[in-house]
Enzyme design. Structure first.
Site, PDB file in Angstrom:
ATOM      1  N   GLU A 116       3.888  30.525 -31.838  1.00 59.13           N
ATOM      2  CA  GLU A 116       3.366  29.478 -32.732  1.00 59.13           C
ATOM      3  C   GLU A 116       3.482  29.953 -34.179  1.00 59.13           C
ATOM      4  OE1 GLU A 116      -0.689  28.400 -31.837  1.00 59.13           O
ATOM      5  OE2 GLU A 116      -0.661  26.736 -33.268  1.00 59.13           O
ATOM      6  N   ASN A 144      -0.548  18.541 -28.199  1.00 55.72           N
ATOM      7  CA  ASN A 144      -1.185  19.780 -27.757  1.00 55.72           C
ATOM      8  C   ASN A 144      -2.686  19.663 -27.960  1.00 55.72           C
ATOM      9  OD1 ASN A 144      -1.451  22.863 -27.334  1.00 55.72           O
ATOM     10  ND2 ASN A 144      -2.395  22.536 -29.348  1.00 55.72           N
ATOM     11  N   GLU A 145      -3.436  20.036 -26.960  1.00 53.16           N
ATOM     12  CA  GLU A 145      -4.899  19.992 -27.052  1.00 53.16           C
ATOM     13  C   GLU A 145      -5.344  18.702 -27.750  1.00 53.16           C
ATOM     14  OE1 GLU A 145      -6.664  23.765 -28.286  1.00 53.16           O
ATOM     15  OE2 GLU A 145      -5.878  24.721 -26.478  1.00 53.16           O
ATOM     16  N   TYR A 169      -8.339  30.433 -21.653  1.00 52.00           N
ATOM     17  CA  TYR A 169      -8.317  31.776 -22.236  1.00 52.00           C
ATOM     18  C   TYR A 169      -9.400  32.641 -21.614  1.00 52.00           C
ATOM     19  CZ  TYR A 169      -5.055  30.394 -25.925  1.00 52.00           C
ATOM     20  OH  TYR A 169      -3.940  29.978 -26.609  1.00 52.00           O
ATOM     21  N   GLU A 205      -1.040  27.868 -22.064  1.00 57.96           N
ATOM     22  CA  GLU A 205      -1.765  28.822 -22.913  1.00 57.96           C
ATOM     23  C   GLU A 205      -2.738  29.579 -22.033  1.00 57.96           C
ATOM     24  OE1 GLU A 205      -3.325  27.578 -26.722  1.00 57.96           O
ATOM     25  OE2 GLU A 205      -1.656  26.166 -26.996  1.00 57.96           O
ATOM     26  N   GLN A 241       0.077  35.185 -27.165  1.00 57.45           N
ATOM     27  CA  GLN A 241       1.364  34.687 -27.593  1.00 57.45           C
ATOM     28  C   GLN A 241       2.360  35.849 -27.623  1.00 57.45           C
ATOM     29  OE1 GLN A 241       1.296  32.228 -31.119  1.00 57.45           O
ATOM     30  NE2 GLN A 241      -0.462  31.006 -30.409  1.00 57.45           N
TER      31      GLN A 241
HETATM   32  O1  AHR Z   1      -3.037  30.114 -29.186  1.00 60.11           O
HETATM   33  C1  AHR Z   1      -3.894  29.826 -30.241  1.00 60.11           C
HETATM   34  C2  AHR Z   1      -4.443  28.415 -30.203  1.00 60.11           C
HETATM   35  O2  AHR Z   1      -5.259  28.253 -29.093  1.00 60.11           O
HETATM   36  C3  AHR Z   1      -3.440  27.301 -30.064  1.00 60.11           C
HETATM   37  O3  AHR Z   1      -2.888  26.927 -31.274  1.00 60.11           O
HETATM   38  C4  AHR Z   1      -4.270  26.185 -29.515  1.00 60.11           C
HETATM   39  O4  AHR Z   1      -3.511  25.294 -28.732  1.00 60.11           O
HETATM   40  C5  AHR Z   1      -5.353  26.895 -28.729  1.00 60.11           C
HETATM   41  O5  AHR Z   1      -6.600  26.424 -29.051  1.00 60.11           O
END
Ligand code: AHR
Length: 486
Positions: A22, A167-168, A234, A291, A340
């Protein structure tokens, strides 16, 4: 003793080993892109050390340009001779020069030999922008967008294998409600046309963690128009987004909490999978975990908006456990993209000027590379207490490809080594690989002054007929690959 049957259930799609890059912090600028005039060795502006290291782990696909950034990215500002800078409002409020745009992304893919996964802008973009971008990238004609591409130096269209629609969208991508998004998804995806021979797989924005309502509503209203639905989850060592804890300074409690939060992934993909099964029992629509990874406090003294964190043996275990889960659910999960690739969150590589180090996570991706496109073997290890998420402080995965079996084991105990004994469906003919990633301590990691503190070391194996035995120490991940008589 783990009994390994001759049966297999599904292919482990190599795209489960996908990456995400990103426009965030030093991910792209510095980490990948240094520009053609840089003193740092590069090919067409892209770091040769980074590409060289990533080629070793066989990166199959790279998601770009975001993330939250995707929903404020206007692609036309990033093509041609006159790039138009913009403010990166999500990530540190810095000026994004847009020097790395569509052409540079495809140059990166070409150097990596990887597929494209482009995330389109729904949050602040228009249907016309998406439609034009698809034409610009994939149309072979004299139509205006194709002509513009040629004018910018690229005669042939590129292949876009995957295109994400927002995205999101439930958060940074527009704060939408699920039905609102489902309607918009239906509209936007209409203009993701297939011009070339390569079909573009359309990926809808999926849920955050355990937002099962999102999956249900989006599947109910748009499943027939999508090829994939994403999921973001995450690993945080705490439940709190504030004070997540240091990447390197953690106690035993934080270690175990991090492992526990990681293993939640199994429950999440199972539950989301059940909802998807309701609308798509044939599993045509892929689950795309685009992600995942650890998220800690940033390294002291670095920009909080740049999400730069170190990476220890704890991250190696998190990577292995997630990959094992993706393997087990590979009948539905057909892509995943760790967040990432370079210098951000759970990265493969860290850079500092001209220097680059590999992380423990990188070594897990290396150790696991033979699982890419292999057949998943549902091995039974319950007698050893090692089957998946049984709470036994160890987990393993087995696959087969090209007449060989690959066994990877992750031991998250902080005290005990783990002996792994397997009975394979045929006599072992040769040991093709026997290596592990291990550090002296749970928080061992590579730095620019000590770049080889964590790396791969050989494992001793004992082979008798169709039996394989090996031992991995506390807080380590190992892989043994053996040839087996047909
Ligand atoms: O990976 C960092 C961020 O985490 C991304 O931009 C977003 O999609 C998520 O909240």
């Amino acid at each position: 003793m783990i009994h390994v049957p001759a049966t297999t259930t599904h292919t482990i799609d190599r795209r489960i080993y996908g990456q995400f890059a990103e426009h965030l912090g030093r991910s792209i600028t510095e980490g990948i892109w240094v520009g053609r005039d840089s003193d740092i060795p590069n090919k067409n502006g892209i770091r040769t050390d980074v590409v060289g290291a990533l080629r070793e782990i066989k990166v199959p696909v790279v998601r770009w340009p975001g993330g939250c950034f995707a929903d404020e990215y206007h692609w036309l500002k990033g093509v041609g001779d006159e790039r138009q800078p913009m403010v990166n409002t999500h990530w540190g409020g810095v000026v994004e020069p847009n020097e790395f745009g569509t052409h540079e992304y495809f140059e990166l893919l070409n150097q990596l030999d990887a597929e494209a996964y482009i995330n389109g802008n729904v949050g602040s973009g228009t249907v016309e922008e998406v439609s034009d971008w698809i034409e610009y990238m994939t149309l072979d004609s004299t139509a205006p967008m194709a002509e513009l591409r040629k004018h910018h130096g690229r005669e042939q269209p590129w292949k876009v294998e995957f295109f994400g629609v927002g995205n999101e969208s439930w958060g940074c991508g527009g704060n939408m409600l699920p039905l609102q998004y489902a309607y918009l998804y239906r509209q936007y995806q209409t203009y993701v046309r297939q011009f070339g021979e390569t079909p573009i797989s359309k990926i809808a924005c999926g849920a955050n963690a355990d937002d099962f309502t999102w999956t249900d509503v989006v599947m109910a209203n748009a499943a027939e128009h999508m090829d994939g639905l994403s999921l973001h989850y995450y690993t945080l060592p705490t439940k709190e987004w504030h004070g997540k804890g240091s990447a390197t300074e953690f106690d035993d409690y934080a270690w175990h909490e991090t492992i526990r939060q990681t293993r939640r992934m199994e429950e999440l993909v199972t539950q989301h999978g059940r909802i998807m099964d309701k609308y798509d029992p044939a599993k045509r629509v892929a689950m795309i975990v685009d992600e995942w990874g650890t998220w800690y406090d940033v390294e002291p003294g670095t920009n909080p908006g740049f999400l730069y964190q170190q990476n220890t043996m704890r991250d190696a275990l998190v990577a292995a456990l997630n990959l094992n889960i993706f393997h087990r659910h590979g009948d539905r999960i057909r892509m995943a993209n760790i967040a990432q690739m370079v210098n951000v969150l759970q990265a493969m590589l860290l850079t500092d000027g001209a220097a680059m180090v590999t992380t423990p996570t990188y070594h897990v991706f290396d150790l696991y590379s033979d699982h890419q496109d292999a057949l998943f073997v549902p091995a039974d290890g319950e007698s050893l207490g090692m089957a998946g998420s049984l709470g036994s402080e160890a987990d393993f995965t087995v696959s087969t490809k090209d007449g060989a079996y690959t066994i990877s084991a992750a031991n998250w105990s902080l005290e005990r080594e783990r002996k792994v004994s397997l009975e394979l469906p045929g006599a072992v003919t040769e040991v093709l690989r026997a290596q592990m990633v291990v550090g002296d301590k749970p928080n061992s990691h590579n730095t620019f002054t000590e770049p080889d503190a964590v790396g791969l070391v050989e494992i001793e194996t004992a082979i008798t007929g169709n039996r394989v035995e090996f031992t991995i120490p506390a807080h380590s991940v190992g892989t043994v690959r053996v040839g087996v008589e047909e």
